[in-house]
Design a protein around this motif. Sequence first.
Motif, PDB file in Angstrom:
ATOM      1  N   ALA A   1      42.401   9.180 -45.316  1.00  0.00           N
ATOM      2  CA  ALA A   1      42.934  10.364 -44.631  1.00  0.00           C
ATOM      3  C   ALA A   1      44.405  10.600 -44.979  1.00  0.00           C
ATOM      4  O   ALA A   1      44.824  11.754 -45.161  1.00  0.00           O
ATOM      5  CB  ALA A   1      42.767  10.215 -43.122  1.00  0.00           C
ATOM      6  N   GLU A   2      45.185   9.542 -45.067  1.00  0.00           N
ATOM      7  CA  GLU A   2      46.609   9.687 -45.410  1.00  0.00           C
ATOM      8  C   GLU A   2      46.788  10.214 -46.829  1.00  0.00           C
ATOM      9  O   GLU A   2      47.589  11.130 -47.066  1.00  0.00           O
ATOM     10  CB  GLU A   2      47.322   8.352 -45.264  1.00  0.00           C
ATOM     11  N   LEU A   3      46.040   9.657 -47.776  1.00  0.00           N
ATOM     12  CA  LEU A   3      46.169  10.122 -49.159  1.00  0.00           C
ATOM     13  C   LEU A   3      45.650  11.546 -49.299  1.00  0.00           C
ATOM     14  O   LEU A   3      46.246  12.365 -50.005  1.00  0.00           O
ATOM     15  CB  LEU A   3      45.449   9.180 -50.127  1.00  0.00           C
ATOM     16  N   GLU A   4      44.570  11.851 -48.603  1.00  0.00           N
ATOM     17  CA  GLU A   4      44.037  13.215 -48.654  1.00  0.00           C
ATOM     18  C   GLU A   4      45.051  14.221 -48.135  1.00  0.00           C
ATOM     19  O   GLU A   4      45.262  15.278 -48.741  1.00  0.00           O
ATOM     20  CB  GLU A   4      42.751  13.314 -47.838  1.00  0.00           C
ATOM     21  N   ALA A   5      45.727  13.905 -47.032  1.00  0.00           N
ATOM     22  CA  ALA A   5      46.736  14.804 -46.480  1.00  0.00           C
ATOM     23  C   ALA A   5      47.879  15.010 -47.473  1.00  0.00           C
ATOM     24  O   ALA A   5      48.369  16.128 -47.650  1.00  0.00           O
ATOM     25  CB  ALA A   5      47.275  14.242 -45.162  1.00  0.00           C
ATOM     26  N   PHE A   6      48.309  13.938 -48.141  1.00  0.00           N
ATOM     27  CA  PHE A   6      49.383  14.058 -49.127  1.00  0.00           C
ATOM     28  C   PHE A   6      48.952  14.933 -50.307  1.00  0.00           C
ATOM     29  O   PHE A   6      49.684  15.832 -50.724  1.00  0.00           O
ATOM     30  CB  PHE A   6      49.830  12.684 -49.626  1.00  0.00           C
ATOM     31  N   VAL A   7      47.782  14.669 -50.852  1.00  0.00           N
ATOM     32  CA  VAL A   7      47.310  15.434 -52.012  1.00  0.00           C
ATOM     33  C   VAL A   7      47.146  16.912 -51.643  1.00  0.00           C
ATOM     34  O   VAL A   7      47.557  17.797 -52.406  1.00  0.00           O
ATOM     35  CB  VAL A   7      45.996  14.842 -52.573  1.00  0.00           C
ATOM     36  N   ARG A   8      46.570  17.183 -50.489  1.00  0.00           N
ATOM     37  CA  ARG A   8      46.431  18.587 -50.063  1.00  0.00           C
ATOM     38  C   ARG A   8      47.802  19.244 -49.914  1.00  0.00           C
ATOM     39  O   ARG A   8      47.999  20.393 -50.310  1.00  0.00           O
ATOM     40  CB  ARG A   8      45.653  18.687 -48.763  1.00  0.00           C
ATOM     41  N   GLY A   9      48.754  18.518 -49.343  1.00  0.00           N
ATOM     42  CA  GLY A   9      50.100  19.060 -49.204  1.00  0.00           C
ATOM     43  C   GLY A   9      50.752  19.329 -50.548  1.00  0.00           C
ATOM     44  O   GLY A   9      51.419  20.346 -50.740  1.00  0.00           O
ATOM     45  N   ALA A  10      50.555  18.430 -51.499  1.00  0.00           N
ATOM     46  CA  ALA A  10      51.116  18.633 -52.839  1.00  0.00           C
ATOM     47  C   ALA A  10      50.484  19.849 -53.503  1.00  0.00           C
ATOM     48  O   ALA A  10      51.182  20.650 -54.144  1.00  0.00           O
ATOM     49  CB  ALA A  10      50.901  17.387 -53.692  1.00  0.00           C
ATOM     50  N   LYS A  11      49.187  20.005 -53.348  1.00  0.00           N
ATOM     51  CA  LYS A  11      48.495  21.147 -53.963  1.00  0.00           C
ATOM     52  C   LYS A  11      48.945  22.478 -53.374  1.00  0.00           C
ATOM     53  O   LYS A  11      48.955  23.481 -54.074  1.00  0.00           O
ATOM     54  CB  LYS A  11      46.983  21.002 -53.796  1.00  0.00           C
ATOM     55  N   THR A  12      49.287  22.491 -52.092  1.00  0.00           N
ATOM     56  CA  THR A  12      49.681  23.749 -51.457  1.00  0.00           C
ATOM     57  C   THR A  12      51.187  23.982 -51.466  1.00  0.00           C
ATOM     58  O   THR A  12      51.674  24.944 -50.886  1.00  0.00           O
ATOM     59  CB  THR A  12      49.155  23.823 -50.010  1.00  0.00           C
ATOM     60  N   GLY A  13      51.947  23.083 -52.112  1.00  0.00           N
ATOM     61  CA  GLY A  13      53.376  23.304 -52.290  1.00  0.00           C
ATOM     62  C   GLY A  13      54.262  22.761 -51.191  1.00  0.00           C
ATOM     63  O   GLY A  13      55.455  23.072 -51.155  1.00  0.00           O
ATOM     64  N   ASP A  14      53.717  21.959 -50.290  1.00  0.00           N
ATOM     65  CA  ASP A  14      54.523  21.431 -49.185  1.00  0.00           C
ATOM     66  C   ASP A  14      55.738  20.637 -49.646  1.00  0.00           C
ATOM     67  O   ASP A  14      56.719  20.526 -48.914  1.00  0.00           O
ATOM     68  CB  ASP A  14      53.676  20.528 -48.283  1.00  0.00           C
ATOM     69  N   PHE A  15      55.697  20.077 -50.836  1.00  0.00           N
ATOM     70  CA  PHE A  15      56.780  19.209 -51.314  1.00  0.00           C
ATOM     71  C   PHE A  15      57.588  19.826 -52.450  1.00  0.00           C
ATOM     72  O   PHE A  15      58.423  19.156 -53.043  1.00  0.00           O
ATOM     73  CB  PHE A  15      56.204  17.863 -51.762  1.00  0.00           C
ATOM     74  N   ASP A  16      57.343  21.088 -52.729  1.00  0.00           N
ATOM     75  CA  ASP A  16      58.034  21.752 -53.846  1.00  0.00           C
ATOM     76  C   ASP A  16      59.555  21.723 -53.699  1.00  0.00           C
ATOM     77  O   ASP A  16      60.273  21.656 -54.694  1.00  0.00           O
ATOM     78  CB  ASP A  16      57.559  23.197 -54.002  1.00  0.00           C
ATOM     79  N   ALA A  17      60.057  21.777 -52.487  1.00  0.00           N
ATOM     80  CA  ALA A  17      61.510  21.777 -52.266  1.00  0.00           C
ATOM     81  C   ALA A  17      62.157  20.493 -52.785  1.00  0.00           C
ATOM     82  O   ALA A  17      63.339  20.500 -53.127  1.00  0.00           O
ATOM     83  CB  ALA A  17      61.818  21.955 -50.781  1.00  0.00           C
ATOM     84  N   LEU A  18      61.404  19.418 -52.874  1.00  0.00           N
ATOM     85  CA  LEU A  18      61.944  18.155 -53.393  1.00  0.00           C
ATOM     86  C   LEU A  18      62.294  18.237 -54.879  1.00  0.00           C
ATOM     87  O   LEU A  18      63.088  17.462 -55.373  1.00  0.00           O
ATOM     88  CB  LEU A  18      60.944  17.019 -53.183  1.00  0.00           C
ATOM     89  N   LEU A  19      61.709  19.195 -55.571  1.00  0.00           N
ATOM     90  CA  LEU A  19      61.915  19.318 -57.024  1.00  0.00           C
ATOM     91  C   LEU A  19      63.009  20.313 -57.383  1.00  0.00           C
ATOM     92  O   LEU A  19      63.266  20.545 -58.550  1.00  0.00           O
ATOM     93  CB  LEU A  19      60.604  19.733 -57.697  1.00  0.00           C
ATOM     94  N   ARG A  20      63.640  20.889 -56.412  1.00  0.00           N
ATOM     95  CA  ARG A  20      64.693  21.891 -56.685  1.00  0.00           C
ATOM     96  C   ARG A  20      66.036  21.246 -56.802  1.00  0.00           C
ATOM     97  O   ARG A  20      66.343  20.217 -56.435  1.00  0.00           O
ATOM     98  CB  ARG A  20      64.719  22.942 -55.573  1.00  0.00           C
TER      99      ARG A  20
END
Length: 78
Positions: free
Chosen positions: A59-78
């Motif tokens: 469940a934890e890995l699934e939540a992370f992967v889904r978040g990465a796919k939907t852009g939840d972590f994009d701000a980390l790359l700016r």
Amino acid sequence: MHSIYNGVPAGRLPKVEWTKSSWSNPDGNCVEVATLPGGEFAVRNSRDPQGPVLVYTHAELEAFVRGAKTGDFDALLR
């Protein structure tokens, strides 16, 4: 066998198959993931293959992967 926990050295894990992203850089510096016998996932830094791992539930890995796919972590790359 040693128990599996966050911070366990990767060398103490049972024989697992590590997966590296095709997006990793040419030097091979990346995060690698392996499925553990109990269904959890181990994550390690490829620059330290015998170093500590982080262990996540499905469940934890699934939540992370889904978040990465939907852009939840994009701000980390700016």
